[in-house]
Design an enzyme around this catalytic site. Structure first.
Site, PDB file in Angstrom:
ATOM      1  N   ASP A  95      40.853  50.496  33.207  1.00  0.00           N
ATOM      2  CA  ASP A  95      41.888  49.965  32.321  1.00  0.00           C
ATOM      3  C   ASP A  95      41.497  48.580  31.823  1.00  0.00           C
ATOM      4  O   ASP A  95      41.688  47.569  32.500  1.00  0.00           O
ATOM      5  CB  ASP A  95      43.224  49.910  33.059  1.00  0.00           C
ATOM      6  CG  ASP A  95      44.376  49.545  32.131  1.00  0.00           C
ATOM      7  OD1 ASP A  95      44.115  49.241  30.949  1.00  0.00           O
ATOM      8  OD2 ASP A  95      45.536  49.571  32.592  1.00  0.00           O
ATOM      9  N   THR A 150      57.044  57.488  38.171  1.00  0.00           N
ATOM     10  CA  THR A 150      58.342  56.932  38.550  1.00  0.00           C
ATOM     11  C   THR A 150      59.362  58.003  38.927  1.00  0.00           C
ATOM     12  O   THR A 150      60.101  57.858  39.902  1.00  0.00           O
ATOM     13  CB  THR A 150      58.894  56.056  37.412  1.00  0.00           C
ATOM     14  OG1 THR A 150      57.937  55.039  37.105  1.00  0.00           O
ATOM     15  CG2 THR A 150      60.202  55.397  37.818  1.00  0.00           C
ATOM     16  N   ASP A 182      43.537  55.780  39.229  1.00  0.00           N
ATOM     17  CA  ASP A 182      44.443  55.441  38.134  1.00  0.00           C
ATOM     18  C   ASP A 182      44.521  53.919  37.948  1.00  0.00           C
ATOM     19  O   ASP A 182      44.679  53.176  38.915  1.00  0.00           O
ATOM     20  CB  ASP A 182      45.833  56.002  38.444  1.00  0.00           C
ATOM     21  CG  ASP A 182      46.766  55.985  37.251  1.00  0.00           C
ATOM     22  OD1 ASP A 182      46.273  56.015  36.116  1.00  0.00           O
ATOM     23  OD2 ASP A 182      47.994  55.970  37.471  1.00  0.00           O
ATOM     24  N   HIS A 183      44.390  53.474  36.710  1.00  0.00           N
ATOM     25  CA  HIS A 183      44.541  52.048  36.358  1.00  0.00           C
ATOM     26  C   HIS A 183      43.687  51.126  37.237  1.00  0.00           C
ATOM     27  O   HIS A 183      44.165  50.092  37.712  1.00  0.00           O
ATOM     28  CB  HIS A 183      46.010  51.640  36.439  1.00  0.00           C
ATOM     29  CG  HIS A 183      46.818  52.126  35.280  1.00  0.00           C
ATOM     30  ND1 HIS A 183      46.776  51.538  34.035  1.00  0.00           N
ATOM     31  CD2 HIS A 183      47.668  53.176  35.176  1.00  0.00           C
ATOM     32  CE1 HIS A 183      47.589  52.199  33.214  1.00  0.00           C
ATOM     33  NE2 HIS A 183      48.128  53.209  33.881  1.00  0.00           N
ATOM     34  N   GLY A 234      53.075  57.116  31.084  1.00  0.00           N
ATOM     35  CA  GLY A 234      54.491  56.792  30.978  1.00  0.00           C
ATOM     36  C   GLY A 234      55.364  57.979  30.626  1.00  0.00           C
ATOM     37  O   GLY A 234      56.354  57.834  29.907  1.00  0.00           O
ATOM     38  N   ALA A 235      55.054  59.165  31.162  1.00  0.00           N
ATOM     39  CA  ALA A 235      55.807  60.366  30.785  1.00  0.00           C
ATOM     40  C   ALA A 235      57.082  60.558  31.595  1.00  0.00           C
ATOM     41  O   ALA A 235      57.886  61.439  31.265  1.00  0.00           O
ATOM     42  CB  ALA A 235      54.929  61.607  30.915  1.00  0.00           C
TER      43      ALA A 235
END
EC number: 4.1.2.40
Length: 292
Positions: A104, A233, A82-83, A209-210
Site C-alpha cells: 500500500d 468491519t 493486506d495493507h 471497503g465493501a
C-alpha cells in the site's frame, strides 16, 4: 492442499464474471468460522491479515494454522498480506511461504507509489507471489491508519493505466467511493469511473471497503470488472455483537467454547451472505499446478 497465489483465483474470477471474497482474519476462531462456510459452499477464499493482525498473533503461527486448515478442509488457501507498507516485511513473509501481498503506497505521490510497487513486484514475482497495489485513496479507518474525507481521492483511469503498465502489478485496488469501516449514509459509488478504469486496465480490479455497501452496488461493481471484494468491519461487528448479547443473557458465563462459537456463528452468517453476493459459491478451483 496448500497456500497459493491469489492470481490463480482472480484470473478464474475475471474469466467467469464473479468475485473472490477476501475476509479479514484476526485469530483462530475467525479463520475457522470463515473456512467452515467456504467449505460448505465450495467457495474460493482469500484470508487477509493486516500488519496489526500479525502483531496480535505472529505471522508464523497464523501461517501454520492456515496450512493445517488447508489440509483438514482439503482446499487451497490464499493467505494475503493486506495493507502492508514495507518491502522488508513482505520479503520476510514471502520467504516463510506466503504467496499473496498487497503493498500500500497509496499515501505517496504517483511516482513514489510506482517505485515502491515496482520493488515489491520485482521480488515477489520471483517467488510466485502475486502483488496487489492501490491507486487513489480510501477514507476511513484501517488498522492504525485513519484517512479523513479531505485526504481521500478517487482513482484516475488514465493514471491507473500508466500505473499497471509501469509496475506489472497483478491486481489493482481502486478508489471509487467506498471507505474502510461503516457508512453514516449510503455511499456514492462512481460506477462510471469504474467502467472507464476497466476499459483501460486489464488486470483484476479490487474493491476495498465493501462492508456495509448495498449488495446491489457490489454486484454492479463485479459486473464492471471487480474480481476481489474485501470485507472486514462487518465480520468484526457481527462477532462482537453476538458475544456481547450472549454475556448479557448469560452474565455468569465464562466458557469460551460457548461464547466464541456464538460469535463465530454470527460471523458465518455474514460470510455466507458475502459469498452469495460475490457469486463465488461452487467456484472453488482445484488445479494442482497452483499449489505451492
Amino acid at each position: 492442499m496448500g497456500i497459493i497465489s491469489t492470481k490463480y483465483l482472480l484470473q478464474d474470477a475475471q474469466a467467469k464474471g464473479y468475485a473472490v471474497p477476501a475476509f479479514n482474519i484476526h485469530n483462530a476462531e475467525t479463520i475457522q468460522a470463515i473456512l467452515e462456510v467456504c467449505w460448505e459452499m465450495c467457495s474460493p477464499v482469500i484470508l487477509a491479515g493486516t500488519p496489526g493482525t500479525f502483531k496480535h498473533i505472529s505471522f508464523e503461527e497464523i501461517f501454520a494454522l492456515c496450512q493445517a486448515y488447508s489440509t483438514s478442509y482439503n482446499m487451497p488457501l490464499a493467505l494475503h498480506l493486506d495493507h502492508h507498507e514495507s518491502l522488508e516485511d513482505i520479503r520476510h513473509k514471502v520467504h516463510a511461504g506466503v504467496r499473496s501481498a498487497m503493498i500500500d503506497g497509496s499515501h505517496f505521490p504517483f511516482n513514489e507509489n510506482v517505485a515502491l510497487v515496482q520493488s515489491v513486484v520485482d521480488f515477489c514475482h520471483r517467488h510466485d507471489c502475486s502483488v496487489e497495489a492501490e491507486l487513489g485513496r480510501l477514507g476511513g479507518v484501517e488498522d492504525d491508519m485513519n484517512v479523513d474525507a479531505e485526504s481521500a481521492f478517487l482513482t484516475s483511469p488514465q493514471e491507473a493505466r500508466r500505473f499497471v503498465e509501469l509496475t506489472d502489478v497483478d491486481s489493482l485496488a481502486v478508489a471509487i467511493g467506498t471507505a474502510h469501516g461503516l457508512y453514516a449514509k449510503t455511499p456514492k459509488i462512481d460506477f462510471q469511473r469504474l467502467e472507464e478504469i476497466r476499459q483501460v486496465v486489464d488486470v483484476p480490479l479490487v474493491l476495498h471497503g465493501a462492508s456495509d455497501v448495498p449488495d446491489e452496488y457490489v454486484r454492479r461493481a463485479i459486473s464492471l470488472g471487480v474480481c476481489k471484494v474485501n470485507v472486514a468491519t462487518e465480520l468484526k461487528i457481527a462477532f462482537a455483537s453476538a458475544i456481547k448479547k450472549w454475556f448479557h443473557d448469560n452474565p455468569q458465563g465464562n466458557d469460551p467454547r460457548y461464547y466464541m462459537r456464538v460469535g463465530m456463528n454470527a460471523m458465518k452468517d455474514v460470510v455466507r451472505s458475502k459469498i452469495t453476493v460475490c457469486g463465488a459459491e461452487n467456484r472453488i478451483v482445484l488445479d494442482k499446478e497452483m499449489i505451492s
